[in-house]
Design a protein around this motif. Structure first.
Motif, mmCIF file in Angstrom:
data_model
loop_
_atom_site.group_PDB
_atom_site.id
_atom_site.type_symbol
_atom_site.label_atom_id
_atom_site.label_comp_id
_atom_site.label_asym_id
_atom_site.label_seq_id
_atom_site.Cartn_x
_atom_site.Cartn_y
_atom_site.Cartn_z
ATOM 1 N N ALA A 54 0.832 -1.209 0.000
ATOM 2 C CA ALA A 54 0.000 0.000 0.000
ATOM 3 C C ALA A 54 0.858 1.248 0.000
ATOM 4 C CB ALA A 54 -0.895 -0.003 1.240
ATOM 5 N N CYS A 55 0.362 2.295 -0.688
ATOM 6 C CA CYS A 55 0.992 3.612 -0.572
ATOM 7 C C CYS A 55 0.730 4.113 0.856
ATOM 8 C CB CYS A 55 0.363 4.569 -1.597
ATOM 9 S SG CYS A 55 0.807 6.303 -1.296
ATOM 10 N N PRO A 56 1.780 4.517 1.582
ATOM 11 C CA PRO A 56 1.563 4.923 2.972
ATOM 12 C C PRO A 56 0.753 6.217 3.113
ATOM 13 C CG PRO A 56 3.843 5.275 2.318
ATOM 14 C CD PRO A 56 3.189 4.561 1.186
ATOM 15 N N ARG A 57 0.650 6.983 2.016
ATOM 16 C CA ARG A 57 -0.040 8.281 2.086
ATOM 17 C C ARG A 57 -1.524 8.172 1.735
ATOM 18 N NH1 ARG A 57 1.678 13.740 1.074
ATOM 19 N NH2 ARG A 57 0.060 15.007 2.080
ATOM 20 N N GLY A 59 -3.073 4.900 0.604
ATOM 21 C CA GLY A 59 -3.582 3.536 0.738
ATOM 22 C C GLY A 59 -3.742 2.781 -0.569
ATOM 23 N N ALA A 60 -3.448 3.420 -1.710
ATOM 24 C CA ALA A 60 -3.626 2.750 -3.008
ATOM 25 C C ALA A 60 -2.751 1.497 -3.102
ATOM 26 C CB ALA A 60 -3.270 3.718 -4.143
ATOM 27 N N VAL A 61 -3.203 0.550 -3.909
ATOM 28 C CA VAL A 61 -2.416 -0.665 -4.140
ATOM 29 C C VAL A 61 -1.241 -0.302 -5.042
ATOM 30 C CG1 VAL A 61 -2.477 -3.042 -4.992
ATOM 31 C CG2 VAL A 61 -4.557 -1.995 -4.051
ATOM 32 N N VAL A 62 -0.037 -0.580 -4.582
ATOM 33 C CA VAL A 62 1.161 -0.244 -5.363
ATOM 34 C C VAL A 62 2.108 -1.441 -5.379
ATOM 35 C CG1 VAL A 62 1.065 2.255 -4.923
ATOM 36 C CG2 VAL A 62 2.286 0.765 -3.321
ATOM 37 N N SER A 63 3.160 -1.352 -6.176
ATOM 38 C CA SER A 63 4.153 -2.425 -6.210
ATOM 39 C C SER A 63 4.991 -2.374 -4.931
ATOM 40 C CB SER A 63 5.065 -2.236 -7.425
ATOM 41 O OG SER A 63 5.849 -1.074 -7.235
ATOM 42 N N SER A 70 7.225 7.690 -0.091
ATOM 43 C CA SER A 70 6.261 8.303 0.829
ATOM 44 C C SER A 70 4.927 8.582 0.149
ATOM 45 C CB SER A 70 6.838 9.581 1.423
ATOM 46 O OG SER A 70 7.163 10.476 0.371
ATOM 47 N N MET A 71 4.893 8.632 -1.182
ATOM 48 C CA MET A 71 3.624 8.759 -1.900
ATOM 49 C C MET A 71 3.724 8.058 -3.249
ATOM 50 S SD MET A 71 3.487 12.850 -2.765
ATOM 51 C CE MET A 71 3.048 13.320 -1.104
ATOM 52 N N CYS A 72 2.545 7.883 -3.895
ATOM 53 C CA CYS A 72 2.524 7.112 -5.136
ATOM 54 C C CYS A 72 2.104 7.994 -6.312
ATOM 55 C CB CYS A 72 1.552 5.944 -4.996
ATOM 56 S SG CYS A 72 -0.170 6.465 -4.964
ATOM 57 N N GLY A 73 1.969 7.390 -7.489
ATOM 58 C CA GLY A 73 1.565 8.119 -8.691
ATOM 59 C C GLY A 73 0.184 8.740 -8.576
ATOM 60 N N PHE A 74 -0.679 8.148 -7.745
ATOM 61 C CA PHE A 74 -2.030 8.693 -7.565
ATOM 62 C C PHE A 74 -1.986 9.978 -6.744
ATOM 63 C CE2 PHE A 74 -5.805 9.099 -4.834
ATOM 64 C CZ PHE A 74 -6.806 9.203 -5.790
ATOM 65 N N GLY A 247 -7.538 -1.958 -8.227
ATOM 66 C CA GLY A 247 -6.469 -1.811 -9.221
ATOM 67 C C GLY A 247 -5.181 -1.236 -8.662
ATOM 68 N N GLN A 248 -4.046 -1.729 -9.207
ATOM 69 C CA GLN A 248 -2.747 -1.211 -8.751
ATOM 70 C C GLN A 248 -2.414 0.085 -9.478
ATOM 71 O OE1 GLN A 248 1.698 -2.584 -9.353
ATOM 72 N NE2 GLN A 248 0.685 -4.052 -8.015
ATOM 73 N N ILE A 249 -1.823 1.048 -8.748
ATOM 74 C CA ILE A 249 -1.404 2.323 -9.344
ATOM 75 C C ILE A 249 -0.132 2.090 -10.155
ATOM 76 C CG2 ILE A 249 -0.553 4.661 -8.830
ATOM 77 C CD1 ILE A 249 -3.498 4.332 -8.171
#
Ligand code: ZN
Ligand code: ZN
Length: 249
Positions: A54-57, A59-63, A70-74, A247-249
């Motif tokens: 999970a993205c820690p910021r 919660g999105a599903v990530v690799s 600390s954050m993802c593409g979303f 879905g994964q980001i």
């Protein structure tokens, strides 16, 4: 350290074995083994839905690799007021079933199970954070009246068992239109803008507050709640849900 959510169901099975459950699976209604809230197949489904990074910021599903950031593409291009996110798993399989049932049922065993899931998600992500209280995302009174309870409040109350008090710091001023699944994030933010208000500014000033809700779809509702809490002086705002989109980001 990336957050891997798979371990929560092993811990959950230990806890679940220690309490009394009905003899039928809470998810599918098939017979369950004595002392188990779910049948074998639904346990597997729950374990799968909770096995990811999970993205820690947000919660999105990530690799696994992306979960170290600390954050993802979303969330990287959005104005996020949420400082960190905990969730049990993805909106699918057994976890989706439990969330859908929770919207219409005050079944005590179901409530017990989702509270254990919420507490596990909390401890997995926020064990070392200072959090003063948990605040449920409020339903508009007309919806709460029609339903009889707020499932976000059910989850928030469940964190008392791990020492986090539940406080209703927010009120819902207006009923928002249902948010179409494919609508853009900015449209969703616009739809919820001004929907929430802080009850008493003095109660949230300099506080570290955890928002609780059953599901995160786009995250716009939680982000708007966090915005008004921070505007009222909250120092940090975190969020906890049972599910995020699959879905994964
Ligand atoms: Zn089952
Ligand atoms: Zn993110």
């Amino acid at each position: 350290m990336p957050i891997q959510t798979a371990c929560i169901t092993d811990e959950l099975i230990q806890t679940a074995n220690a309490v009394l459950w009905p003899s039928r699976c809470l998810s599918c209604g098939e017979p369950a083994s004595p002392g188990q809230p779910l049948c074998g197949a639904c346990w597997e489904g729950l374990r799968d839905a909770c096995s990811d990074y999970a993205c820690p910021r947000c919660g999105a599903v990530v690799s696994e690799e992306a979960a170290k950031n600390s954050m993802c593409g979303f969330c990287i291009n959005k104005k996020l007021y949420i400082d960190g996110f905990a969730r049990s798993g993805r909106y699918e399989s057994t976890l989706r079933n439990l969330v859908l049932m929770l919207k219409h049922s005050e079944n005590a065993a179901l409530i017990k199970l989702v509270r254990i899931l919420a507490a596990s998600a909390f401890q997995n992500r926020f064990a070392s954070e200072r959090i003063d209280c948990v605040c449920p995302v409020p339903l508009h009174w007309t919806r709460r009246w029609a339903r009889g309870f707020n499932q976000a409040g059910v989850l928030a109350e469940g964190l008392k068992s791990i020492g986090i008090p539940s406080r209703t710091e927010l009120t819902r001023k207006k009923q928002t239109k249902p948010q179409p699944v494919m609508q853009s994030y900015s449209k969703r933010m616009k739809n919820v803008r001004g929907a929430f208000a802080v009850k008493r500014f003095a109660d949230v000033r300099r506080k570290s507050i955890l928002l609780a809700d059953d599901v995160r779809t786009s995250g716009a509702t939680l982000n708007e709640c966090a915005r008004v809490l921070k505007e009222a002086g909250a120092e940090r705002v975190y969020a906890l849900t049972l599910t995020v989109p699959a879905g994964q980001i």
